[in-house]
Design an enzyme around this catalytic site. Structure first.
Site, PDB file in Angstrom:
ATOM      1  N   CYS A 192      -9.943  -5.548   0.131  1.00  0.00           N
ATOM      2  CA  CYS A 192     -11.319  -4.214   0.696  1.00  0.00           C
ATOM      3  C   CYS A 192     -12.084  -4.551  -0.196  1.00  0.00           C
ATOM      4  CB  CYS A 192     -10.651  -2.957   0.772  1.00  0.00           C
ATOM      5  SG  CYS A 192     -10.079  -2.056  -1.085  1.00  0.00           S
ATOM      6  N   ASN A 227       0.479  -1.018  -0.153  1.00  0.00           N
ATOM      7  CA  ASN A 227      -0.170  -0.256   0.034  1.00  0.00           C
ATOM      8  C   ASN A 227       0.748   1.021   0.437  1.00  0.00           C
ATOM      9  OD1 ASN A 227       0.604  -1.154   2.565  1.00  0.00           O
ATOM     10  ND2 ASN A 227      -0.718   0.272   3.236  1.00  0.00           N
ATOM     11  N   ILE A 228       0.453   2.307  -0.451  1.00  0.00           N
ATOM     12  CA  ILE A 228       1.435   3.578  -0.778  1.00  0.00           C
ATOM     13  C   ILE A 228       0.275   4.851  -0.694  1.00  0.00           C
ATOM     14  CG2 ILE A 228       2.188   5.184  -2.420  1.00  0.00           C
ATOM     15  CD1 ILE A 228       3.351   2.113  -3.252  1.00  0.00           C
ATOM     16  N   GLU A 229       0.549   4.921   0.740  1.00  0.00           N
ATOM     17  CA  GLU A 229      -0.631   6.018   0.885  1.00  0.00           C
ATOM     18  C   GLU A 229       0.138   7.857   0.859  1.00  0.00           C
ATOM     19  OE1 GLU A 229      -1.306   5.459   5.293  1.00  0.00           O
ATOM     20  OE2 GLU A 229      -1.821   3.828   4.767  1.00  0.00           O
ATOM     21  N   GLU A 260      -2.890  -4.474  -3.406  1.00  0.00           N
ATOM     22  CA  GLU A 260      -3.362  -5.245  -4.338  1.00  0.00           C
ATOM     23  C   GLU A 260      -3.297  -4.500  -5.480  1.00  0.00           C
ATOM     24  OE1 GLU A 260      -5.106  -5.162  -1.283  1.00  0.00           O
ATOM     25  OE2 GLU A 260      -5.592  -6.586  -0.598  1.00  0.00           O
ATOM     26  N   CYS A 277     -10.758  -3.446  -3.664  1.00  0.00           N
ATOM     27  CA  CYS A 277      -9.617  -4.332  -5.024  1.00  0.00           C
ATOM     28  C   CYS A 277     -10.591  -5.877  -5.081  1.00  0.00           C
ATOM     29  CB  CYS A 277      -8.642  -4.631  -3.610  1.00  0.00           C
ATOM     30  SG  CYS A 277      -7.398  -2.662  -3.692  1.00  0.00           S
ATOM     31  N   CYS A 315      -4.193   0.326  -2.250  1.00  0.00           N
ATOM     32  CA  CYS A 315      -3.460  -0.609  -1.482  1.00  0.00           C
ATOM     33  C   CYS A 315      -2.205  -1.436  -1.824  1.00  0.00           C
ATOM     34  CB  CYS A 315      -4.928  -1.393  -1.987  1.00  0.00           C
ATOM     35  SG  CYS A 315      -6.632  -0.896  -0.813  1.00  0.00           S
TER      36      CYS A 315
HETATM   37  N1  THU Z   1      -5.294  -1.334   2.518  1.00  0.00           N
HETATM   38  C1  THU Z   1      -5.186  -2.371   1.911  1.00  0.00           C
HETATM   39  O1  THU Z   1      -3.791  -2.365   0.793  1.00  0.00           O
HETATM   40  N2  THU Z   1      -4.817  -3.323   1.649  1.00  0.00           N
HETATM   41  C2  THU Z   1      -6.693  -4.484   1.703  1.00  0.00           C
HETATM   42  O2  THU Z   1      -6.910  -4.581   1.382  1.00  0.00           O
HETATM   43  C3  THU Z   1      -7.202  -3.313   3.081  1.00  0.00           C
HETATM   44  C4  THU Z   1      -6.526  -2.108   3.162  1.00  0.00           C
HETATM   45  C5  THU Z   1      -4.621  -1.038   2.881  1.00  0.00           C
HETATM   46  C6  THU Z   1      -5.769   0.847   2.598  1.00  0.00           C
HETATM   47  C7  THU Z   1      -4.540   1.774   3.231  1.00  0.00           C
HETATM   48  O3  THU Z   1      -3.681   2.354   3.340  1.00  0.00           O
HETATM   49  C8  THU Z   1      -4.486   1.030   4.543  1.00  0.00           C
HETATM   50  O4  THU Z   1      -4.799  -0.337   4.492  1.00  0.00           O
HETATM   51  C9  THU Z   1      -5.043   1.122   6.160  1.00  0.00           C
HETATM   52  O5  THU Z   1      -6.313   0.868   5.257  1.00  0.00           O
END
Ligand code: THU
Length: 130
Positions: free
Chosen positions: A85, A41-43, A54, A88, A52
């Site tokens: 999520c 994940n890259i915020e 995925e 995804c 996310c």
């Molecule tokens: N996140 C994912 O990367 N994949 C998921 O299936 C669920 C959530 C990440 C998004 C965000 O950066 C962090 O988890 C918190 O929601």
């Protein structure tokens, strides 16, 4: 059981950019041609602009020229058996079938396997768009 997809997802998770949620996630996809693509994940400081793990893995796969998913692995640093999520699930479905396996792990590498059909029943698959 430790397997190569779990290891790839874990290695990707170590590269997560998650300074806001502090919730690193890693995903790994085995394409039908056998190659493995991983992502984290890259915020972003503008929160909705993050994405996310995925989604990162899908981008790597598509950019490498593979478009069919054989199986998927997802891991999270702070959660056992994380599931993708909703967004995804839809993105994975684009390159999967209902029977495609999604492996969910605890932090020790114990695996539970579900199918895309279980994760996304009655999926909108775009068949009417073709
Ligand atoms: N996140 C994912 O990367 N994949 C998921 O299936 C669920 C959530 C990440 C998004 C965000 O950066 C962090 O988890 C918190 O929601």
């Amino acid at each position: 059981m430790i397997d190569d997809l779990f290891e790839a997802a874990n290695a990707a998770m170590a590269k997560a950019h998650a300074p806001y949620s502090k919730f690193p996630v890693g995903a790994a996809i085995r394409a039908e041609d056998g190659r493995v693509f991983a992502g984290a994940n890259i915020e972003n400081a503008s929160y909705p602009e993050g994405w996310c793990a995925e989604t990162s893995a899908i981008a790597h796969m598509v950019m490498a020229g593979a478009i069919r998913i054989a199986e998927v692995a997802v891991v999270a640093e702070r959660m056992d058996f994380i599931t993708p999520c909703g967004g995804c699930r839809q993105r994975l479905a684009e390159f999967s079938t209902g029977a495609t396996k999604v492996h969910l792990y605890d932090r020790a590498g114990k695996r539970e396997t579900v199918t895309m059909r279980e994760l996304l029943p009655r999926a909108f698959d775009g068949s009417e768009l073709k």
